[in-house]
Design a protein around this motif. Structure first.
Motif, short mmCIF file in Angstrom:
data_model
loop_
_atom_site.label_atom_id
_atom_site.label_comp_id
_atom_site.label_asym_id
_atom_site.label_seq_id
_atom_site.Cartn_x
_atom_site.Cartn_y
_atom_site.Cartn_z
N LEU A 340 0.85 -1.20 0.00
CA LEU A 340 0.00 0.00 0.00
C LEU A 340 0.89 1.25 0.00
O LEU A 340 1.92 1.28 0.67
N THR A 341 0.47 2.28 -0.73
CA THR A 341 1.24 3.53 -0.76
C THR A 341 0.74 4.48 0.33
O THR A 341 -0.46 4.65 0.51
N ILE A 342 1.69 5.07 1.05
CA ILE A 342 1.35 6.07 2.07
C ILE A 342 1.16 7.40 1.35
O ILE A 342 2.12 8.02 0.89
N GLU A 343 -0.09 7.84 1.24
CA GLU A 343 -0.38 9.08 0.50
C GLU A 343 -0.33 10.31 1.40
O GLU A 343 -0.03 11.41 0.95
N ASN A 344 -0.68 10.14 2.67
CA ASN A 344 -0.81 11.30 3.57
C ASN A 344 -0.66 10.87 5.03
O ASN A 344 -0.40 9.71 5.30
N SER A 345 -0.83 11.84 5.94
CA SER A 345 -0.58 11.54 7.37
C SER A 345 -1.64 10.60 7.95
O SER A 345 -1.36 9.85 8.88
N SER A 346 -2.86 10.64 7.41
CA SER A 346 -3.89 9.71 7.89
C SER A 346 -3.53 8.27 7.52
O SER A 346 -3.70 7.35 8.33
#
Length: 398
Positions: A340-346
């Motif tokens: 999974l790609t980490i897109e943002n802080s959430s």
């Protein structure tokens, strides 16, 4: 089809409470989660305060309390403001509510008309913009990011003011960043406020006593500011009394009367027993406050040291409260071991919860998408273990 009101449709749920709930669900499944998502001292309420509550029960403080709170408690708050803050108030300028959260909401509801603008520096506590929306107002977010130690400048405030601006909401020491405005910084903001008619400031000072740089400064201290300032405070953080639900405002009498009218219609006076406990908290020895403050300072030093040791995190040194708000944007675009790609802080907060078993809150909810919030109101052992897990989880991203 049954449908909620437009008012509620506009409202976002609390991200802090959502993360806390998710971590509780994981714990219930037997997963060892360290919860750093919620802003709550891990200490028990000091014994002498608990004794006052037991005495209040025995003394039959079991009937409705006056809407603005018992006179004895309001007098104790007046004495506290005089002794600790050198501010002169009368009991008629104090209104006690069901927690500082209600105090903030009362103020916003009493001051803001539909279309009015409320300036909120970001990062901000998650509930401020939502309360403004509830009142029909428009939150005007002013970005005060990592590079300026999360503090808004007078120039930024001036630039954000329009003929529709009615209120500034300022939190010092800050949730979520731990930043503390100095006397000089507050004076600069006060000058801007005073140069605009009918502009008020809500000063959320709930973390007043959790301060690592010396004396707390209140924006109400400057000439002319007492008429423009609404101080919000309470017993939850300083005395480890979150569940007792006692907060207050100290404000001009016309506004207190307005909030009293509002509170009289939808909650009435706060819990009678809690008020007697709060009264003792304010009038008895303050040694317990200092003991807890010292523990928080030790934990602050510990978590800052451990966080600075994690490659990719940028860390500032919080001066108050019990939160660390590190910059984590260097991890955006990286991929988890599961692909999974980490897109943002959430996304990052969810990854740290599911893989590292540490509950934090993404900075998006606080108006700063580059950071995430950790509460270090937990044991030294938990901090050490949580930071070990976070370091390991972040190292696994590629």
């Amino acid at each position: 089809m049954a449908q909620l009101s437009d008012r509620l449709q506009r409202l976002a749920p609390s991200a802090t409470l959502a993360m806390s709930q998710k971590s509780s669900e994981m714990k219930a499944q037997g997963i060892d989660v360290i919860n750093m998502s919620v802003g709550e001292p891990d200490f028990n309420t000091p014994d002498h305060i608990k004794e006052a509550a037991k005495q209040a029960v025995d003394d039959n403080y079991s009937r409705y309390s006056p809407v603005p709170g018992y006179m004895d408690l309001r007098e104790a708050i007046v004495a506290k403001l005089k002794k600790e803050n050198q501010l002169d108030y009368t009991p008629s300028e104090i209104l006690v509510s069901n927690g500082a959260k209600q105090s903030v909401c009362n103020t916003v509801m009493a001051l803001i008309n539909p279309g009015d603008e409320v300036i909120i520096p970001a990062p901000y506590w998650v509930s401020y913009p939502q309360m403004v929306k509830l009142a029909g107002g428009t939150p005007v977010i002013v970005e005060a990011g990592f590079d300026q130690n999360f503090k808004m400048t007078p120039a930024q405030l001036e630039a954000a003011i329009t003929p529709k601006t009615r209120l500034l909401i300022l939190c010092s020491p800050s949730n979520p960043t731990g930043s503390v405005y100095s006397k000089a910084e507050l004076e600069g903001l006060a000058k801007v406020i005073l140069s605009h008619d009918d502009l008020f400031v809500l000063a959320d000072e709930i973390y007043e006593h959790i301060n690592y740089i010396g004396k707390h400064e209140s924006i109400a201290q400057f000439a002319g500011m007492k008429e423009r300032a609404i101080i919000v405070n309470g017993v939850s953080k300083a005395y480890a009394m979150t569940g007792w639900r006692i907060g207050y405002i100290a404000a001009p009498e016309w506004l207190v009367k307005g909030c009293n009218k509002l509170q009289g219609q939808y909650t009435s006076g706060p819990c009678s027993v809690s008020q007697k406990a709060a009264e003792l908290a304010y009038t008895a020895s303050q040694d317990c406050v200092e003991e807890m403050r010292q523990a928080f300072e030790r934990r602050r030093d510990l978590i800052v040291k451990l966080a600075k040791d994690i490659p990719g995190l940028e860390v500032n040194v919080p001066e108050g409260a019990f939160y660390l708000f590190p910059k984590c944007s260097s991890f955006y675009g990286k991929v988890t071991p599961d692909g999974l790609t980490i897109e943002n802080s959430s996304d990052l907060a969810m990854y740290l919860l599911e893989k590292g078993h540490v509950a934090t809150v993404g900075g998006d909810a606080f108006g700063d998408p580059d950071c995430f919030r950790m509460s270090y109101a937990t044991s030294d052992e938990n901090i050490v273990e949580a930071m070990r897990r976070i370091k390991e989880a972040l190292a696994a991203l590629h």
